[in-house]
Design an enzyme around this catalytic site. Structure first.
Site, PDB file in Angstrom:
ATOM      1  N   GLU A  40      -6.627  11.706  -4.585  1.00 22.80           N
ATOM      2  CA  GLU A  40      -7.797  12.117  -3.806  1.00 22.80           C
ATOM      3  C   GLU A  40      -7.561  13.513  -3.261  1.00 22.80           C
ATOM      4  O   GLU A  40      -6.507  13.789  -2.679  1.00 22.80           O
ATOM      5  CB  GLU A  40      -8.016  11.133  -2.653  1.00 22.80           C
ATOM      6  CG  GLU A  40      -8.848  11.639  -1.504  1.00 22.80           C
ATOM      7  CD  GLU A  40      -8.652  10.832  -0.228  1.00 22.80           C
ATOM      8  OE1 GLU A  40      -8.950  11.367   0.856  1.00 22.80           O
ATOM      9  OE2 GLU A  40      -8.203   9.672  -0.314  1.00 22.80           O
ATOM     10  N   LYS A 128     -11.001   1.000   3.147  1.00 25.42           N
ATOM     11  CA  LYS A 128      -9.913   1.837   3.633  1.00 25.42           C
ATOM     12  C   LYS A 128      -9.676   1.518   5.112  1.00 25.42           C
ATOM     13  O   LYS A 128     -10.499   1.847   5.959  1.00 25.42           O
ATOM     14  CB  LYS A 128     -10.292   3.307   3.445  1.00 25.42           C
ATOM     15  CG  LYS A 128      -9.389   4.314   4.118  1.00 25.42           C
ATOM     16  CD  LYS A 128      -9.954   5.716   3.904  1.00 25.42           C
ATOM     17  CE  LYS A 128      -9.281   6.732   4.791  1.00 25.42           C
ATOM     18  NZ  LYS A 128      -9.849   8.090   4.572  1.00 25.42           N
TER      19      LYS A 128
END
Length: 210
Positions: A40, A128
């Site tokens: 990411e 998350k």
């Protein structure tokens, strides 16, 4: 892409946030070379969209590449244009909704059971847990497993190698790791030590995959 399937298979998401765009790009490429499949690029890094688009060009169309710190509708649109094929957010909001409208899978930031339930209603791929250390660490993952046994939890924030091992042992689907893995590499630091850390984290997640 099948983000949930990739998280289950690889169990490690590297988070790259840098003050030096050239170093951040080198960091992304070095991580992939070492076998870190899921990376990411955080939009809070300097010139992150340029880093993302250059990484996409270097890695080709098939390498999983995400954009993190996506908050707004515009964030999601720009990340999509830059070549992100999944989105990571710090919480719930417009960025999640726009990413889903664009057909991008989302790893959505949550911290409470209420937020977890709201995220699942928005058809996100995984959850998350952020910030993981402040949320209660591996014990929090264990606690959430009671009411949400099938929820795909990905702790992020302050996750070092030992915490990664413990989170996975408690049932986390994967872990997201920034500073403890990347160190200062994305700010111009040494890539050789980055590679050593990458191998260490990969060894940890492979223990739980074997």
């Amino acid at each position: 892409m099948d983000l949930l399937g990739a998280l289950r298979a690889h169990r490690l998401l590297a988070v790259v946030r840098g003050s030096d765009p050239e170093a951040a790009l080198r960091t992304v490429l070095a991580l992939v070379e070492e076998g870190v499949v899921l990376v990411e690029v955080s939009l809070s890094g300097r010139d992150a969209l340029d880093v993302l688009s250059r990484a996409r060009a270097a890695l080709g169309p098939d390498a999983p590449l995400g954009a993190g710190s996506v908050v707004t509708t515009d964030d999601a649109r720009r990340a999509h244009r830059a070549g992100a094929d999944f989105i990571v957010t710090p919480g719930l909001g417009a960025g999640v909704l726009e990413a889903r409208r664009l057909g991008l899978p989302v790893l959505a930031g949550v911290m409470t059971p209420t937020e977890l339930m709201a995220a699942l209603q928005q058809d996100v791929s995984a959850l998350k847990l952020f910030p993981a250390a402040q949320a209660g660490g591996p014990e929090f993952v264990r606690a959430l497993r009671g009411p949400f046994p099938d929820a795909p939890l990905v702790p992020v924030g302050g996750v070092d190698a030992d915490a990664a091992r413990r989170h996975l042992a408690e049932g986390a689907t994967a872990v997201g790791v920034g500073g403890p893995l990347v160190g200062d590499a994305a700010d111009g630091g040494d890539l050789d030590t980055l590679r050593v850390r990458a191998r260490s984290f990969l060894a940890v997640v492979r223990e739980r995959t074997a």
